[in-house]
Design an enzyme around this catalytic site. Sequence first.
Site, PDB file in Angstrom:
ATOM      1  CB  THR A  40     -15.311  -2.577  27.302  1.00  0.00           C
ATOM      2  OG1 THR A  40     -14.635  -3.552  28.344  1.00  0.00           O
ATOM      3  CG2 THR A  40     -16.345  -1.561  28.211  1.00  0.00           C
ATOM      4  CB  THR A  41     -16.165  -0.496  22.661  1.00  0.00           C
ATOM      5  OG1 THR A  41     -14.895  -0.002  23.214  1.00  0.00           O
ATOM      6  CG2 THR A  41     -16.740   0.613  21.848  1.00  0.00           C
ATOM      7  CB  SER A  45     -25.339   2.798  28.919  1.00  0.00           C
ATOM      8  OG  SER A  45     -25.347   1.831  30.217  1.00  0.00           O
ATOM      9  CB  ILE A  47     -25.207   7.214  28.253  1.00  0.00           C
ATOM     10  CG1 ILE A  47     -26.128   6.403  28.190  1.00  0.00           C
ATOM     11  CG2 ILE A  47     -25.372   8.671  28.364  1.00  0.00           C
ATOM     12  CD1 ILE A  47     -27.368   6.451  27.734  1.00  0.00           C
ATOM     13  CG  HIS A  49     -22.157   9.399  30.992  1.00  0.00           C
ATOM     14  ND1 HIS A  49     -23.407   9.290  31.555  1.00  0.00           N
ATOM     15  CD2 HIS A  49     -21.621   8.197  30.496  1.00  0.00           C
ATOM     16  CE1 HIS A  49     -23.532   7.820  31.832  1.00  0.00           C
ATOM     17  NE2 HIS A  49     -22.474   7.213  30.684  1.00  0.00           N
ATOM     18  CB  VAL A 172       0.064  -8.642  22.909  1.00  0.00           C
ATOM     19  CG1 VAL A 172       1.272  -8.311  23.633  1.00  0.00           C
ATOM     20  CG2 VAL A 172      -0.110  -7.591  21.794  1.00  0.00           C
ATOM     21  CB  SER A 336     -19.049   4.520  33.055  1.00  0.00           C
ATOM     22  OG  SER A 336     -20.067   5.508  32.914  1.00  0.00           O
ATOM     23  CB  CYS A 400     -36.273  -7.362  12.306  1.00  0.00           C
ATOM     24  SG  CYS A 400     -37.036  -8.867  12.554  1.00  0.00           S
ATOM     25  CB  CYS A 435     -36.686 -12.354  13.784  1.00  0.00           C
ATOM     26  SG  CYS A 435     -35.172 -12.371  12.414  1.00  0.00           S
TER      27      CYS A 435
END
Length: 472
Positions: A40-41, A45, A47, A49, A172, A336, A400, A435
């Site tokens: 998930t990390t 977003s 943010i 919060h 695990v 979140s 880039c 790119c």
Amino acid sequence: MFDVLIIGAGAVGCAAARELSKYKLSVCVADKESDVCEGTTKANSAIVHAGFDAEPGTLKAKLNVRGSEMMEELSQKLDFAYKRNEAFVLCFDEAQQDGLKTLLERGEKNGVKGLSIISGDEARSLEPALTDEVVSALRAESSAIVCPFEMTLAFAENAYANGVEFRLSEEVKSIEKTDEGFKVTTSKGEIEAKLIINAAGVYADRIHSMVSRSPMKLIPRRGEYMLMDKAAGGLVSRTIFQLPTKMGKGILVTPTVHGNLLAGPTAENIDDKENTSTTKQGLSEVRAKGSLSVKNVPFNKVITSFTGLRAVGESGDFIIEETEVEGFIDAAGIESPGLTSAPAIGEYLAELVGKRLTLEKKDSFIDTRKGVVHFAALSDEEKSALIEKDPAYGRIVCRCETVTEGEIRDAINRPLGATTLDGVKRRTRAGMGRCQAGFCSPTTMALIAEKLGIKIEDVRKNGVYESEVSPK
């Protein structure tokens, strides 16, 4: 036998590892992936919060506000990107302005400072790209943005420097309660620990069920994003939210700490914990709803789209508690504002550990860490000095993002170093530009292969290496 085994090397697991490394404990972190920050990390977003959305009295509210308060100092000590940029929550209908008042009151009860409601005209004077439909906005002055990869890597590397052992590419398989604690069978053998922290993200319910009889069900919530080129990064300076719903905070438009523009996420509950595909429908929703907030979002400058999965629990709050099985602690349902809350969750988990084990602080704890040098951010004088010291910093690999060979070698050779293309990308940004790794991949692959002692064709973009090409 370890004192504590943490299952999961995302933001929460690594924050807990760093916090526990302050004490005279033996701590191990195990994760089925080959690197930290693979779940998930890595797809959210980014943010920090402010804390106005969570219901007062919940763990989400408490830990969100505390985590937000901790983040700036941590970013300075641990050398990861962070920027206080404020946030707006937009209201498009006069009849819905009570929603902003509710958020304001909730935030004030949670202890959030710097909250106010402003008119649409005031909001547009600060953010000219906002649409004419905006009638009012909640302004959150303490909201910020962060690099989630750098943050998690910083926690992990600092924990490692303070003695925490990391066992990556080690899944695990089962957990057995013993008189001394727990015996954990993994894909590589066994780990014994007096106490376990379950921070396994969307798989935390599966780990929970290996030990506890109490039911836990986590629903993967898919969120799709679109990331735009740095040429679009100045469209807005603040994070632009819409009034939240029961499915989350809605589609946001925000700058990133590295100068890009990000739009998303969608919110779709799914069954497959591995389904990180993007969809035509989801990306169309990002375009449509993002355009309600901000005029002329340059979606023609999208350089990549991606999907993240959030682990949603049935209670609506974080699940951070010891189960009925003594010594087994869940840190589950961390949706979140989980990223913001991570350092505070680490503190909270340490408190829970302290109820079972003696916490004696180390005199030798190292509270700072230096990250990979970002060559592009240096002054000309600093660049010249670095190249004179190590000529590899004078060879550009990623055009880039202006990432040098020296940075990539550092990312590979440092503690918990990168072993995949994505691992290098998260540490250096090589491959994150316009790119999308089209130019820099061959050189990066060669450097990884050289370090790991494998053939260049065996270098992986991500994931675990097969045993026959296991890095030396």
